[in-house]
Design a protein around this motif. Structure first.
Motif, PDB file in Angstrom:
ATOM      1  N   GLU A  42      -8.546   6.638  -5.530  1.00 22.86           N
ATOM      2  CA  GLU A  42      -8.600   5.271  -6.053  1.00 22.86           C
ATOM      3  C   GLU A  42      -7.235   4.599  -5.990  1.00 22.86           C
ATOM      4  N   THR A  84      -8.619   1.123  -1.115  1.00 21.57           N
ATOM      5  CA  THR A  84      -9.524   0.165  -1.741  1.00 21.57           C
ATOM      6  C   THR A  84     -10.945   0.730  -1.799  1.00 21.57           C
ATOM      7  N   LYS A  85     -11.751   0.094  -2.632  1.00 20.97           N
ATOM      8  CA  LYS A  85     -13.156   0.506  -2.764  1.00 20.97           C
ATOM      9  C   LYS A  85     -13.880   0.389  -1.435  1.00 20.97           C
ATOM     10  N   ASP A 110      -1.798  -4.842  -1.600  1.00 17.83           N
ATOM     11  CA  ASP A 110      -2.075  -5.592  -2.828  1.00 17.83           C
ATOM     12  C   ASP A 110      -3.005  -4.857  -3.789  1.00 17.83           C
ATOM     13  N   HIS A 111      -3.656  -3.791  -3.336  1.00 14.22           N
ATOM     14  CA  HIS A 111      -4.517  -2.986  -4.206  1.00 14.22           C
ATOM     15  C   HIS A 111      -3.886  -1.622  -4.532  1.00 14.22           C
ATOM     16  N   ASP A 112      -2.590  -1.494  -4.345  1.00 15.82           N
ATOM     17  CA  ASP A 112      -1.913  -0.224  -4.610  1.00 15.82           C
ATOM     18  C   ASP A 112      -1.862   0.007  -6.127  1.00 15.82           C
ATOM     19  N   LEU A 113      -2.492   1.075  -6.586  1.00 13.08           N
ATOM     20  CA  LEU A 113      -2.479   1.416  -8.005  1.00 13.08           C
ATOM     21  C   LEU A 113      -1.427   2.472  -8.335  1.00 13.08           C
ATOM     22  N   PRO A 155       2.478  -0.368  -7.672  1.00 13.65           N
ATOM     23  CA  PRO A 155       1.901  -1.704  -7.543  1.00 13.65           C
ATOM     24  C   PRO A 155       2.895  -2.752  -7.052  1.00 13.65           C
ATOM     25  N   LYS A 172      -2.709  -7.626   2.379  1.00 11.32           N
ATOM     26  CA  LYS A 172      -3.956  -7.897   1.679  1.00 11.32           C
ATOM     27  C   LYS A 172      -4.993  -6.807   1.968  1.00 11.32           C
ATOM     28  N   ASN A 173      -5.803  -6.538   0.954  1.00  8.00           N
ATOM     29  CA  ASN A 173      -6.928  -5.609   1.079  1.00  8.00           C
ATOM     30  C   ASN A 173      -6.500  -4.215   1.526  1.00  8.00           C
ATOM     31  N   GLY A 219      -4.524  -0.429  -0.124  1.00 14.95           N
ATOM     32  CA  GLY A 219      -4.024   0.318  -1.254  1.00 14.95           C
ATOM     33  C   GLY A 219      -2.656   0.917  -0.995  1.00 14.95           C
TER      34      GLY A 219
END
Length: 264
Positions: free
Chosen positions: A152, A156-157, A211-214, A217, A237-238, A240
């Motif tokens: 996760e 990205t999902k 931009d989705h790096d958890l 971030p 964009k889009n 992880g």
């Protein structure tokens, strides 16, 4: 397969020299991966740059050291590899802990670094408590126990679909890393803090993040860039934590634009 013996054991690496190269690009992989995460950018850039990539210590096929292995030793590995390949100056591209290794080389041996590309990384990543908890979990339950949580953070999902063979391959790559090597590298990240030293970086530097790096971030990577004089920041964009796998074309275009602009 190529291996080089260092003072701390063998490193698995690949060296792709290029005639009339614009420079030498060195790729340093992230926690829980091996050098194959760089397949796409290497394929796109090897006609213009000489390429070096390697499995950092205790990852992939590189040998293990059954003792604490601080960030300084990872930096030493990179120095010895470049020395053995007779590379006097290189562009260092590092992801996550690889980005910390890249920063460390720029501090300790600035003459050897022509530029930095710091991907999804920071001057200080996470807290001591976070890394201690991660180490305890790995030692008690193994890497498989944190598989879904790590994925996760990495992707990205949309990417994390069972129908995506690349995602399945990345899961296998993570699970097959050595737990002792993983936990030792967690400890190296835990103890490394370049908050003050980043201001000493004088070479052209690009800081880039999905931009989705958890894991590291956007806010952290912007903070890193803000502390490095005259650095550039790019957001993908889009994507992880590992955009070179999830968004390879965009990632490579950003690198190419930076190198063409700053090193021409």
């Amino acid at each position: 397969m190529d291996f080089m013996e260092t003072s701390n054991g063998a490193l698995h690496y690949e060296y792709l020299p290029c005639s009339n190269a614009k420079g030498t690009l060195v790729f340093v992989n992230s926690l829980g991966t091996d050098y194959r995460i760089w397949d796409a950018p290497v394929g796109a850039l090897q006609s213009e740059y000489s390429i070096v990539r390697y499995d950092k210590r205790m990852h992939g096929l590189s040998s293990h050291c059954h003792r604490p292995y601080p960030m300084e030793e990872h930096i030493k590995d990179l120095k010895e590899l470049l020395q053995a390949l007779q590379i006097e100056k290189a562009i260092i591209c590092g992801l996550s802990v690889g980005g910390m290794i890249a920063q460390g080389l720029a501090f300790s041996d600035p003459e050897q670094v022509g530029a930095l590309i710091l991907c999804d990384t920071g001057h200080k990543i996470g807290t001591r408590e976070l890394w201690q908890d991660r180490i305890k979990q790995v030692e008690a339950e193994g890497l498989s126990s944190m598989m879904d949580a790590v994925m996760e953070r990495w992707f990205t999902k949309e990417f994390r679909k069972s129908s995506n063979p690349l995602y399945s391959g990345c899961r296998a790559m993570f699970e097959r890393q050595d737990p002792m090597g993983y936990s030792a590298t967690c400890a190296a990240i835990r103890d490394a803090d370049y908050s003050d030293a980043r201001a000493l970086i004088k070479v052209p530097t690009l800081c880039v993040v999905g931009d989705h790096d958890l894991a590291t971030p956007e806010s952290l990577v912007r903070e890193l860039a803000d502390g490095i004089p005259n650095s550039e920041f790019a957001l993908i964009k889009n994507a992880g934590h590992i955009p070179c796998v999830e968004a390879p074309e965009i990632f490579t275009d950003i690198l190419t634009d930076f190198l063409n602009k700053r090193l021409s």
